[in-house]
Design a protein around this motif. Sequence first.
Motif, mmCIF file in Angstrom:
data_model
loop_
_atom_site.group_PDB
_atom_site.id
_atom_site.type_symbol
_atom_site.label_atom_id
_atom_site.label_comp_id
_atom_site.label_asym_id
_atom_site.label_seq_id
_atom_site.Cartn_x
_atom_site.Cartn_y
_atom_site.Cartn_z
ATOM 1 N N MET A 86 1.001 -1.137 -0.034
ATOM 2 C CA MET A 86 0.152 0.237 -0.089
ATOM 3 C C MET A 86 0.605 1.163 -0.346
ATOM 4 N N VAL A 87 0.688 1.657 -0.937
ATOM 5 C CA VAL A 87 1.485 3.094 -0.732
ATOM 6 C C VAL A 87 0.578 4.464 -0.205
ATOM 7 N N LYS A 88 1.471 5.559 0.274
ATOM 8 C CA LYS A 88 0.984 6.660 1.089
ATOM 9 C C LYS A 88 1.258 7.727 -0.108
ATOM 10 N N GLU A 89 0.751 8.738 0.172
ATOM 11 C CA GLU A 89 0.944 9.827 0.214
ATOM 12 C C GLU A 89 0.343 10.996 0.680
ATOM 13 N N LEU A 90 0.407 12.047 0.544
ATOM 14 C CA LEU A 90 0.005 13.539 1.480
ATOM 15 C C LEU A 90 0.436 14.621 0.747
ATOM 16 N N ILE A 91 -0.946 15.304 1.038
ATOM 17 C CA ILE A 91 -0.852 16.688 0.015
ATOM 18 C C ILE A 91 -1.156 17.573 0.760
ATOM 19 N N ILE A 92 -0.356 18.208 0.634
ATOM 20 C CA ILE A 92 -1.047 19.458 1.683
ATOM 21 C C ILE A 92 -1.026 20.842 0.570
ATOM 22 N N ASN A 93 -2.252 21.207 0.508
ATOM 23 C CA ASN A 93 -3.045 22.410 0.077
ATOM 24 C C ASN A 93 -2.899 23.544 1.338
ATOM 25 N N SER A 94 -2.085 24.778 0.599
ATOM 26 C CA SER A 94 -2.204 26.113 1.647
ATOM 27 C C SER A 94 -2.957 26.858 1.143
ATOM 28 N N THR A 95 -4.373 27.322 1.357
ATOM 29 C CA THR A 95 -4.910 28.618 1.353
ATOM 30 C C THR A 95 -4.853 30.133 2.369
ATOM 31 N N PRO A 96 -4.991 31.237 1.403
ATOM 32 C CA PRO A 96 -5.316 32.140 2.906
ATOM 33 C C PRO A 96 -6.276 31.438 3.687
ATOM 34 N N ASN A 97 -7.358 30.716 3.923
ATOM 35 C CA ASN A 97 -8.599 30.390 4.692
ATOM 36 C C ASN A 97 -7.983 29.227 5.559
ATOM 37 N N GLY A 98 -6.817 28.996 5.305
ATOM 38 C CA GLY A 98 -6.304 27.670 5.908
ATOM 39 C C GLY A 98 -5.769 26.245 5.626
ATOM 40 N N VAL A 99 -5.458 25.367 5.233
ATOM 41 C CA VAL A 99 -4.969 23.980 5.554
ATOM 42 C C VAL A 99 -5.847 22.974 5.003
ATOM 43 N N THR A 100 -6.130 22.696 3.991
ATOM 44 C CA THR A 100 -6.292 21.507 3.609
ATOM 45 C C THR A 100 -5.439 20.409 2.834
ATOM 46 N N MET A 151 -0.101 20.841 18.232
ATOM 47 C CA MET A 151 0.998 20.956 16.858
ATOM 48 C C MET A 151 0.481 20.987 15.372
ATOM 49 N N GLY A 152 0.263 21.195 14.845
ATOM 50 C CA GLY A 152 -0.264 21.441 13.314
ATOM 51 C C GLY A 152 -1.073 20.408 13.245
ATOM 52 N N ARG A 153 -2.354 20.671 11.913
ATOM 53 C CA ARG A 153 -2.744 18.889 11.666
ATOM 54 C C ARG A 153 -1.855 17.930 11.060
ATOM 55 N N ALA A 154 -1.232 18.915 10.032
ATOM 56 C CA ALA A 154 -0.064 18.190 9.337
ATOM 57 C C ALA A 154 0.835 17.294 10.146
ATOM 58 N N SER A 155 1.502 18.093 10.959
ATOM 59 C CA SER A 155 2.168 17.247 11.302
ATOM 60 C C SER A 155 1.524 16.433 12.943
ATOM 61 N N THR A 156 0.358 16.403 13.017
ATOM 62 C CA THR A 156 -0.196 15.905 14.200
ATOM 63 C C THR A 156 -0.646 14.366 13.123
ATOM 64 N N ILE A 157 -1.271 14.485 12.049
ATOM 65 C CA ILE A 157 -1.371 13.479 11.071
ATOM 66 C C ILE A 157 0.119 12.843 10.572
ATOM 67 N N LEU A 158 0.711 13.252 10.529
ATOM 68 C CA LEU A 158 2.490 12.561 9.622
ATOM 69 C C LEU A 158 3.098 11.830 12.147
ATOM 70 N N ARG A 159 2.878 12.344 12.771
ATOM 71 C CA ARG A 159 3.109 12.246 14.255
ATOM 72 C C ARG A 159 2.982 10.229 14.322
ATOM 73 N N ASP A 160 1.132 10.574 13.832
ATOM 74 C CA ASP A 160 0.433 9.221 14.272
ATOM 75 C C ASP A 160 0.280 8.103 12.986
#
Length: 516
Positions: free
Chosen positions: A1-15, A232-241
């Motif tokens: 199973m290959v996993k990727e994380l794509i982080i999109n930063s906009t003025p309204n927040g991060v997805t 910590m930020g949501r991106a780092s939290t997901i990576l941590r887990d």
Amino acid sequence: MVKELIINSTPNGVTIALLQDKQLVELNKEQVNNNYAVGDIYLGRIKKIMPGLNAAFVDVGYEKDAFLHYLDLGPQVQTLLKLTKVARNGNFNDYLLSNFKKENDIDKAGKISTVLTKNTLLPVQIAKEPISTKGPRLSSDLSIAGRFVVLVPFSDVISISKKIKSNTERTRLRKIVEGIKPKNFGVIIRTVSEKKGVAEIQKDILDLVSKWESFMKKLPTTEPSKRILGEMGRASTILRDILNADFTHVHVNDPAIYEEVKSYVHEISPEMEKIVKLYKGKEPIFEHFGIEKQIKGSFGKTVNLAGGAYLVVEHTEALHVIDVNSGNRTANPENQEENALQVNKEAAKEIARQLRLRDMGGIVVIDFIDMHKAPNRKELFDFLKAEMNHDRAKHTILPPSKFGLVQITRQRVRPEMNIVTSEKCPTCDGTGEIKASIVLLDDIESNLDYILNEQAEKGITLCVHPYIEAFIKKGLFSKQFKWFFKYNQWVKVKAISSYHLTEFHFLSSKEEEIKL
């Protein structure tokens, strides 16, 4: 199973999008200034005691008071109250609690009015973010999560994840932690600790102890209802887990978040730092990786499956209902039972993804296609359980009933992800009245003239629907070419497929939207 994380930063927040084998399985949104994330610790002030509910309402600065139930106080709440009082009244520097005397555990069947009173100050942790009309759900049983362990103050217990099955490994981890952890601190050993060395676990515990010391230093001076320690930020939290060897890429479109994520990955897993990439492409990052299309196809009332079947997803105040329909599927017209099983298994796989993707919580009722044979119902139940094993949220699944219904309860700690998949009518813009499309170019040119001549902007970009982009660039002497001669500068035109037909925006040379 290959996993990727794509982080999109906009003025309204991060997805943040999590892909498994190129398929979108999780979507997380972190709003700008999200001050009530799960794990944040606040200095709460008790506003109201509710004996009938055996709970209290707590002011943590949110528009609605947060909810704290007696069962969420934690056995050592008296010690936490004592520590808060001592720390805020004088010079207290025993941050590791080595000489701090603990109080007795509270009665599990006690009353909240015997423990808390109005206006009492108490450190509390966000257990559930504000959802719908409800304020945050709180706990005063504080814990600080790391990559390999969770630190629990006022405890000496070492707990080990039930997912670590090997008795030898459990004994090894327990001995490692017993020799490292400070006195008066308990530790929960997480699943990812399996087969990890002493150095990695020790570093994680020391980092968490450092965070606790930071909490203790801020406790005496923090204003009531303000945050003391942030997750910590949501991106780092997901990576941590979930970061493991299956991850191949982490793509980020914002330099600041790129540096933050790269630094964090270097800290927890230096050998994987190279997978973090800064995206510099011209088209939006979600469109480049095909995520925008998956979002539009995966949310909404109807979800189509590859074999021709489809799901109908309905939401009520109390629960979610998912109906499985076979559609035009006729894989085996001779055997309806086999057809039903195949459609149900295909639906079960997609339902497990939908629960993660939409972060649906509470009670979920699934109406599978009826199957008459008990072995088939068991096979479906086992298949659904296996697919749900990838879900990090706590959940319980009941076997199919005689009516073909499967009930799932799933932990909800954040608001459900809700994406609007329908678009405004390109002609009436949702008003029901037609706007003359012949004046669209006049609107664009009027705004363009104002931006270039009045505001003297340079290097601007016009973002429009692909049809409009094609029209503006059409021919040797196109509209874009005429603008170049008129304004003595080249106006870039970018197609954005998610725009409706008459939508347009101007971006500055710094890729920031120019407000008109």
